[in-house]
Design a protein around this motif. Structure first.
Motif, mmCIF file in Angstrom:
data_model
loop_
_atom_site.group_PDB
_atom_site.id
_atom_site.type_symbol
_atom_site.label_atom_id
_atom_site.label_comp_id
_atom_site.label_asym_id
_atom_site.label_seq_id
_atom_site.Cartn_x
_atom_site.Cartn_y
_atom_site.Cartn_z
ATOM 1 N N THR B 145 0.580 -1.278 -0.202
ATOM 2 C CA THR B 145 -0.190 -0.102 0.128
ATOM 3 C C THR B 145 1.108 1.269 0.267
ATOM 4 O OG1 THR B 145 -1.427 -1.293 1.459
ATOM 5 C CG2 THR B 145 -1.929 0.939 1.300
ATOM 6 N N ALA B 146 0.206 2.020 -0.531
ATOM 7 C CA ALA B 146 1.201 3.483 -0.671
ATOM 8 C C ALA B 146 0.777 4.875 -0.832
ATOM 9 C CB ALA B 146 1.800 3.195 -2.096
ATOM 10 N N LEU B 147 0.993 5.638 -0.542
ATOM 11 C CA LEU B 147 0.079 6.903 0.114
ATOM 12 C C LEU B 147 0.857 7.436 -1.213
ATOM 13 C CD1 LEU B 147 -1.834 8.478 2.979
ATOM 14 C CD2 LEU B 147 0.134 9.759 1.168
ATOM 15 N N VAL B 148 0.038 9.022 -1.736
ATOM 16 C CA VAL B 148 0.513 10.176 -2.521
ATOM 17 C C VAL B 148 -0.146 11.480 -2.468
ATOM 18 C CG1 VAL B 148 0.972 10.903 -4.923
ATOM 19 C CG2 VAL B 148 1.310 8.421 -4.388
ATOM 20 N N HIS B 149 0.564 11.946 -1.951
ATOM 21 C CA HIS B 149 -0.019 13.538 -1.797
ATOM 22 C C HIS B 149 0.524 14.841 -2.198
ATOM 23 C CE1 HIS B 149 -2.092 15.942 0.744
ATOM 24 N NE2 HIS B 149 -1.296 17.469 0.745
#
Lengths: 133, 166
Positions: B145-149
């Motif tokens: 799981t990855a988060l991009v902001h």
């Protein structure tokens, strides 16, 4: 000869610049939510109402944040450096980006009380700057 | 972007968009609600996490827009990876360096990789490559799981996307 950038006066902001020329700082006030805002807009940024009116500001506030510009923002500002760019919390609740007019820039602190200082830079334009109270 | 069925037919590891959110708070910097707080990122992150049904602890890789170093610290705080005011301590001690405990900006970040002004797409590309396991030496092991902001305007817009291989 004033060679720094000048504001573009449009119908929406004309009353603001006209008042400054008379050494009055005015703010938009919302008749629906009761709050002031700056810069002047056609709709209240807090509640989106268009029931806005101009009101006289006291011209007092406190320093929310500031920076000392030691490198000028272009040649026109060279003679001013070092100068203080500050964000002021006006007592009416609106926030303004402006300059603190002061000789000793090191004396500026967050939270200091300030009062408006009208700087008539051309025949038509007066800029609202601030001095320590 | 494509359908799940088409992604499977392509034969490559599919990366799913599990949540997203976006918010905008102001135009001029003087109208920012709080100079030391990315309100737009708080709202965008909250919405993205809610849609994905996970929290910060579920994220294996984090890719954050880094227009300035302060942007990264404020974003980490706004997204709930650490508390407000603790962003500096959170990244100290090489925790975000290669091999560190908190995989962050694994492409090197805008400062050392590329920052063309519209950097957000590179964050998405790096997150997808990490989740597909295509990153070679810099690969984060078992990243799911990855988060991009992304941050835009004068710290005024925020957009969060949560990607996962599951």
């Amino acid at each position: 000869m004033y060679d720094k950038p000048l504001p573009v006066v449009d119908p929406e902001s004309a009353p603001y610049w006209s008042a400054l020329k008379d050494k009055r700082l005015i703010l938009k006030h919302c008749r629906d939510c009761g709050r002031h805002h700056f810069y002047p807009r056609a709709l209240c940024p807090h509640c989106h109402s268009d029931a806005l009116e101009w009101s006289d500001a006291r011209g007092t506030g406190s320093i929310y944040s500031f920076t000392i510009a030691r490198r000028p923002a272009g040649p026109a500002f060279k003679a001013d450096a070092p100068y203080v760019v500050a964000v002021i919390d006006l007592d009416e609740g609106a926030r303004m980006l402006t300059n603190i007019v002061i000789d000793d820039v090191e004396a500026v602190r967050i939270g200091q009380r300030v009062t408006v200082h009208f700087d008539a830079v051309t025949d038509d334009i007066t800029l609202p700057k601030f001095k320590l109270a | 972007m494509t359908s799940v069925a088409h992604a499977k037919a392509l034969g490559r590891k599919a990366v799913h968009v599990r949540g997203y959110g976006e918010a905008h708070t102001h135009w001029t910097i003087a109208a920012m609600p709080d100079l030391a707080r990315l309100t737009a990122a708080e709202v965008a992150g909250r919405d993205a996490f809610a849609m994905a049904g996970v929290g910060p602890e579920a994220i294996d890789v984090v890719e954050l827009y880094d227009s300035f170093t302060i942007t990264v610290l404020l974003t980490l705080e706004a997204l709930g990876f650490c508390k407000r005011g603790e962003g500096g301590a959170f990244v100290a001690g090489q925790r975000t360096a290669p091999g560190g405990a908190f995989p962050l900006n694994t492409n090197g970040g805008g400062l050392s990789y590329a920052h063309p002004g519209m950097y957000g797409i590179f964050l998405l590309i790096e997150a997808v490559r990490q989740l597909r396991g295509e990153c070679g030496e810099r690969q984060i092991k078992d990243a799911v799981t990855a988060l991009v902001h992304g941050t835009g305007g004068t710290l005024s817009s925020g957009a969060t996307c949560i990607l996962s291989t599951r």
